[in-house]
Enzyme design. Structure first.
Site, PDB file in Angstrom:
ATOM      1  N   SER A 270      -8.390   1.843   0.986  1.00 14.06           N
ATOM      2  CA  SER A 270      -7.088   1.708   0.335  1.00 14.06           C
ATOM      3  C   SER A 270      -6.515   0.314   0.535  1.00 14.06           C
ATOM      4  CB  SER A 270      -6.114   2.746   0.909  1.00 14.06           C
ATOM      5  OG  SER A 270      -4.791   2.473   0.494  1.00 14.06           O
ATOM      6  N   LYS A 271      -5.790  -0.162  -0.470  1.00 14.73           N
ATOM      7  CA  LYS A 271      -5.123  -1.454  -0.343  1.00 14.73           C
ATOM      8  C   LYS A 271      -4.134  -1.448   0.819  1.00 14.73           C
ATOM      9  CE  LYS A 271      -5.333  -2.749  -5.252  1.00 14.73           C
ATOM     10  NZ  LYS A 271      -4.542  -3.124  -6.436  1.00 14.73           N
ATOM     11  N   ARG A 272      -3.649  -0.267   1.180  1.00 16.06           N
ATOM     12  CA  ARG A 272      -2.663  -0.153   2.260  1.00 16.06           C
ATOM     13  C   ARG A 272      -3.308  -0.041   3.631  1.00 16.06           C
ATOM     14  NH1 ARG A 272      -0.969   2.388  -2.153  1.00 16.06           N
ATOM     15  NH2 ARG A 272      -2.104   4.289  -1.666  1.00 16.06           N
ATOM     16  N   ASP A 273      -4.620   0.076   3.677  1.00 19.64           N
ATOM     17  CA  ASP A 273      -5.330   0.153   4.944  1.00 19.64           C
ATOM     18  C   ASP A 273      -5.333  -1.230   5.592  1.00 19.64           C
ATOM     19  OD1 ASP A 273      -7.484   0.188   6.916  1.00 19.64           O
ATOM     20  OD2 ASP A 273      -8.030   2.119   6.033  1.00 19.64           O
TER      21      ASP A 273
END
Length: 504
Positions: A270-273
């Site tokens: 995920s881009k948020r990881d």
């Protein structure tokens, strides 16, 4: 077009290769995006071709100038250079989609004249109603209703105040291409309907602007993530129309790279990881050589028994057809290990220079360092280069050399043996006998070994552990005797005494 592979598919393979990196400026740059840039860059450099860097910034609600600047910053830091594009210019300017609206309008007019697109007035509600009446699932979407509207019907819609969207006439036949990574792929006839290329009001969609830019810029190889593979069918259909209309004279090759998975499970990273955050990796102390080496391995390998290689070796060996189509998993520990290998490959002077921003950010030195700070750094850097995996470890490992007072870490104090005070007092006595001008690592080791190993009968780990804590405040530090030489006799003795007082 025919059901076979398009006969005018490019045969470019050398200096005529043209690839592109075309991100949207939304959010922070992430490792998946960087791998796309890396593979395109490496293929261009391997073949002697060109890399074009353009920006798809037509989503006003999500795109930002800040994200654009971060993209440029990211590629500049990574030393992924490009031959044409934003910040550099070239024969196909402008390279930002937001500045190419007139170009898209012109291509649309060409396709209208060729009969490749048609006016569509159907609303989403009307499409759903027709599907329901015909017993078709709503998920099937548009039913090509407007394809054969008469002029009278169009005039009637316009009289209602409706503006048309423009849809591509999708050929009623199989669309086949050979994926550079996955082999032959066929999209069966009828697997998708005529699709909108320009909305009512004139806004060109990604399914139009992306292939049009590729066509006008002469892109020969489209190398991107497998999540974009479903859009390839529409791009093949549009490319066929662009060729027939004379906008371009060849079809590009497509290659779809494997997904990058997170460390656990089977979900896309995920881009948020945190592992996906490029700038977090830089902040933690990845060097560009190490990070790019690791990202290159997310779908490709230089040899079965080798993971560490230079960028020059990577470029020489890389071919997009060698990329593995299976998903790749991001492994943080392996990434850090490879980064450590590249840190050890740096020249001593280069390594010391790369530590400066991290030591400065921690408030330990000036940037640029003072003459005294630079001398200390030059002497200390070789002591830690072999044991660092991330440059961000520098403040913890070297900070004690640039502070007057030692900050003791809790775990270091808790690990002290019961006789720590006795060891420290004996050490002070031994070091007092070493002359100031002869206070070298070798002399310090001889004096302490005689006092602690021979004199007190201690094992080295028990003998030197308290001294390490006294000098650095940590259980893990650069080599003890060399650290004391750098500090000098006065500071070393003072720090041993300070820990005695601290322990009471």
């Amino acid at each position: 077009m025919s059901a076979a592979i398009h006969p005018r598919t490019t045969t470019a393979s050398g200096t005529d290769v043209r690839v592109r990196f075309c991100p949207s400026p939304t959010g922070l740059p992430h490792v998946g995006m960087v791998r796309t840039a890396l593979y395109n860059w490496a293929y261009a450099r391997h073949t002697g071709g060109k890399l074009i860097f353009r920006v798809e910034d037509t989503d006003a609600a999500r795109d930002s100038e800040e994200s654009y600047r971060q993209l440029v910053d990211a590629l500049t830091w990574l030393k992924i250079d490009w031959d044409e594009g934003v910040e550099k210019g070239g024969p196909h300017e402008p390279y930002r989609q937001s500045q190419r609206r007139d170009i898209y309008a012109g291509v649309l007019e060409t396709l209208i004249a060729a009969g490749a697109v048609y006016e569509s007035y159907s609303t989403a509600e009307e499409i759903d109603a027709r599907n329901e009446a015909a017993g078709r699932a709503k998920q099937l979407g548009y039913d090509n209703f407007d394809r054969d509207l008469t002029e009278d019907q169009k005039a009637a819609f316009r009289a209602e105040g409706r503006e048309p969207a423009w849809r591509l006439r999708v050929p009623d036949e199989d669309l086949t291409y050979v994926d550079l990574i996955r082999g032959e792929v066929t999209f069966p006839a009828g697997s998708f309907p005529d699709f909108v290329v320009v909305r009512a009001g004139g806004q060109a969609l990604y399914t139009f602007t992306n292939p049009v830019d590729d066509a006008l810029m002469g892109i020969t190889h489209v190398i991107r993530g497998e999540d974009l593979m479903p859009s390839t069918a529409r791009q093949l259909a549009l490319y066929g129309a662009l060729i027939e209309a004379g906008v371009t004279d060849f079809m590009p090759r497509f290659g779809h790279m494997p997904l990058v998975l997170g460390e656990t499970g089977n979900k896309k990273l995920s881009k948020r990881d945190p592992q996906a955050d490029l700038f977090l990796h830089r902040e933690r102390g990845f060097i560009h050589e190490g990070l790019l080496n690791y990202l290159a391995l997310l779908g490709w390998s230089i040899a079965a028994d080798r993971d560490v290689f230079s960028l020059e070796e990577f470029v020489a060996a890389f071919d997009i057809v060698d990329v593995n189509p299976n998903p790749a998993r991001f492994d943080q520990k392996k990434a850090e290990s490879i980064n450590g290998d590249h840190i050890r490959m740096l020249a001593a002077e280069d390594f010391a220079a790369r530590l400066v921003p991290y030591l400065h950010a921690a408030g330990l030195i000036e940037n640029p360092p003072t003459a005294v700070q630079q001398a200390t750094l030059d002497a200390a850097a070789p002591l830690v280069q072999e044991r660092m995996q991330l440059l961000g470890e520098a403040p913890g490992l070297l900070g004690f050399l640039f502070r007057d007072d030692v900050v003791y870490e809790d775990d270091a104090l808790k690990g002290l043996p019961a006789n720590a005070g006795e060891v420290l007092v004996a050490s002070v006595g031994a070091l007092e006998l070493v002359p100031e001008h002869g206070f070298t690592a070798a002399a310090v080791q001889d004096a302490l070994s005689a006092a602690l190993i021979d004199g007190l009968g201690l094992k080295p780990r028990v003998a030197y552990g308290p001294l390490r804590v006294a000098v650095s405040g940590r259980r893990v530090s650069p080599p003890l005797f060399e650290s004391m030489e750098l500090l000098g006799k006065s500071a070393s003795v003072r720090r041993l005494g300070a820990l005695v007082q601290h322990l009471g």
